[in-house]
Design an enzyme around this catalytic site. Structure first.
Site, PDB file in Angstrom:
ATOM      1  N   HIS A 225      92.541  41.862  74.397  1.00  0.00           N
ATOM      2  CA  HIS A 225      92.711  41.701  72.951  1.00  0.00           C
ATOM      3  C   HIS A 225      92.407  42.998  72.213  1.00  0.00           C
ATOM      4  O   HIS A 225      93.088  43.338  71.238  1.00  0.00           O
ATOM      5  CB  HIS A 225      91.877  40.546  72.385  1.00  0.00           C
ATOM      6  CG  HIS A 225      92.197  40.322  70.947  1.00  0.00           C
ATOM      7  ND1 HIS A 225      93.261  39.547  70.535  1.00  0.00           N
ATOM      8  CD2 HIS A 225      91.670  40.877  69.836  1.00  0.00           C
ATOM      9  CE1 HIS A 225      93.358  39.631  69.218  1.00  0.00           C
ATOM     10  NE2 HIS A 225      92.399  40.432  68.766  1.00  0.00           N
ATOM     11  N   HIS A 252      88.416  48.447  64.809  1.00  0.00           N
ATOM     12  CA  HIS A 252      89.383  48.844  63.775  1.00  0.00           C
ATOM     13  C   HIS A 252      88.979  50.109  63.019  1.00  0.00           C
ATOM     14  O   HIS A 252      89.836  50.913  62.674  1.00  0.00           O
ATOM     15  CB  HIS A 252      89.597  47.702  62.786  1.00  0.00           C
ATOM     16  CG  HIS A 252      90.235  46.502  63.418  1.00  0.00           C
ATOM     17  ND1 HIS A 252      91.489  46.533  63.995  1.00  0.00           N
ATOM     18  CD2 HIS A 252      89.791  45.243  63.594  1.00  0.00           C
ATOM     19  CE1 HIS A 252      91.786  45.349  64.482  1.00  0.00           C
ATOM     20  NE2 HIS A 252      90.769  44.533  64.258  1.00  0.00           N
TER      21      HIS A 252
HETATM   22  N1  P76 Z   1      87.977  39.942  65.346  1.00  0.00           N
HETATM   23  C1  P76 Z   1      88.355  41.250  65.777  1.00  0.00           C
HETATM   24  C2  P76 Z   1      89.870  41.226  65.910  1.00  0.00           C
HETATM   25  O1  P76 Z   1      90.468  40.567  66.695  1.00  0.00           O
HETATM   26  N2  P76 Z   1      90.530  41.998  65.074  1.00  0.00           N
HETATM   27  O2  P76 Z   1      91.845  42.034  65.101  1.00  0.00           O
HETATM   28  C3  P76 Z   1      86.827  39.708  64.730  1.00  0.00           C
HETATM   29  O3  P76 Z   1      85.977  40.558  64.637  1.00  0.00           O
HETATM   30  N3  P76 Z   1      86.638  38.480  64.143  1.00  0.00           N
HETATM   31  C4  P76 Z   1      87.640  37.426  64.172  1.00  0.00           C
HETATM   32  C5  P76 Z   1      87.066  36.062  64.382  1.00  0.00           C
HETATM   33  C6  P76 Z   1      85.970  35.753  63.380  1.00  0.00           C
HETATM   34  C7  P76 Z   1      84.928  36.817  63.565  1.00  0.00           C
HETATM   35  C8  P76 Z   1      85.452  38.204  63.373  1.00  0.00           C
HETATM   36  C9  P76 Z   1      85.384  34.362  63.582  1.00  0.00           C
HETATM   37  C10 P76 Z   1      85.973  33.480  64.440  1.00  0.00           C
HETATM   38  C11 P76 Z   1      85.459  32.212  64.633  1.00  0.00           C
HETATM   39  C12 P76 Z   1      84.352  31.819  63.975  1.00  0.00           C
HETATM   40  C13 P76 Z   1      83.749  32.700  63.107  1.00  0.00           C
HETATM   41  C14 P76 Z   1      84.254  33.968  62.907  1.00  0.00           C
HETATM   42  C15 P76 Z   1      83.859  30.526  64.230  1.00  0.00           C
HETATM   43  C16 P76 Z   1      83.483  29.465  64.531  1.00  0.00           C
HETATM   44  C17 P76 Z   1      82.983  28.213  64.864  1.00  0.00           C
HETATM   45  C18 P76 Z   1      81.987  27.634  64.115  1.00  0.00           C
HETATM   46  C19 P76 Z   1      81.498  26.412  64.471  1.00  0.00           C
HETATM   47  C20 P76 Z   1      81.975  25.768  65.602  1.00  0.00           C
HETATM   48  C21 P76 Z   1      82.960  26.332  66.341  1.00  0.00           C
HETATM   49  C22 P76 Z   1      83.464  27.562  65.983  1.00  0.00           C
HETATM   50  C23 P76 Z   1      87.668  41.755  67.027  1.00  0.00           C
HETATM   51  C24 P76 Z   1      87.749  40.852  68.215  1.00  0.00           C
HETATM   52  O4  P76 Z   1      88.216  42.980  67.368  1.00  0.00           O
HETATM   53 ZN    ZN Z   2      92.408  41.232  66.897  1.00  0.00          ZN
END
Ligand code: P76
Ligand code: ZN
Length: 275
Positions: A225, A252
């Protein structure tokens, strides 16, 4: 190589991972030499380093007060399909839908619609060794007629050290989902982000394993990813990338530093830029 667009418009709907808003994007065919542009509230926002307004947990573009969040997975798809000209209309909110957390939905919708145009496009070639770093993280690139991207990182939770090298095969990265660590969710939510995040669109990683019932799609899914994210961020350069890149722990913000550096160097017509 020829410039490319799509032969029909495509609609995709879903929720934004950060805003939690349900949005609809419509990708339109576009004329030669118009590039990839987002369109929101009547304002065109070119996918270029000059329009990046945020790199914290996503890559966000903007023009004045109009912004489009989380463009990286869609840009990665356009890069992998070498779609050079399209307008992406964004309605109902300011974020590109997260879908299942990967770029698969975009890729499968667009793949059959790609058409060559008549004018040529020059790939963006790295002309010398380039390096950017921040703390322990770094991105290094060198010239190569290939498109090769390696990600190496030491991840928290149950993951440990992972690496993956992309050598031009879209299928190797297109299904890899975004991810986060259970211990970070509270902090991310306190910043007003990750509001649309759930186990349906994110690999949630803990000390003892992943929370998603279906588990990992690949043993190194997070590294794949991270490569997908970099492929998306590199498309801000406006042309298919040529070179060999190694990211060690980048995200990023570092991707954007790298893109700005080589974009500026190419504008100045420098043969190489070290340091
Ligand atoms: N994502 C980046 C990415 O892919 N960029 O392109 C990243 O940093 N994220 C995306 C997902 C976000 C956090 C920040 C996220 C996702 C799920 C939850 C919270 C924040 C949740 C939840 C949850 C809560 C309760 C029960 C079950 C699930 C990186 C990877 O580069
Ligand atoms: Zn991503």
């Amino acid at each position: 190589m020829r410039q490319r667009t799509i032969k029909d418009k495509v609609r995709i709907e879903g929720i934004g991972i950060h805003t939690g808003e349900r949005t609809r994007i419509t990708l339109h065919p576009a004329d030669e030499n118009t590039g990839v542009r987002f369109l929101r509230k009547g304002v065109y926002i070119p996918a270029s380093p000059d329009h990046v307004v945020g790199t914290f947990l996503s890559t966000d573009l903007g023009c004045g007060s109009v912004t489009v969040k989380t463009v990286e997975h869609l840009l990665a798809t356009l890069h992998l399909l070498r779609i050079t000209n399209t307008v992406i209309e964004v309605e109902g909110g300011c974020e590109i839908p997260i879908m299942d957390g990967s770029a698969y939905a975009f890729y499968s919708e667009l793949k059959g619609l790609v058409v060559d145009q008549t004018e040529e496009t020059e790939p963006f070639s790295v002309t010398g060794k380039v390096r950017v770093s921040s703390g322990k993280a770094s991105i290094e690139a060198e010239p190569c007629s290939c498109f090769e991207i390696t990600y190496e990182g030491v991840f928290k939770g149950c993951l440990g050290e992972q690496r993956f090298t992309f050598r031009g095969n879209a299928e190797d990265v297109i299904l890899a989902r975004t991810f986060c660590f259970d211990e970070d969710i509270e902090f991310i939510r306190s910043k007003g982000l990750g509001r649309g995040g759930s186990l349906d669109n994110t690999l949630v990683i803990g000390r003892n394993g992943v929370y998603n019932r279906e588990g990992l799609r690949y043993e190194n899914e997070p590294a794949r990813h991270k490569v997908l994210d970099l492929i998306g961020d590199l498309y801000l350069l406006g042309a298919p990338f040529r070179g060999r890149v190694v990211s060690r722990g980048g995200g990023h913000t570092l991707n954007y530093m790298f893109v700005k550096k080589i974009h500026r160097a190419s504008k100045l017509g420098l043969e190489s830029l070290r340091g």
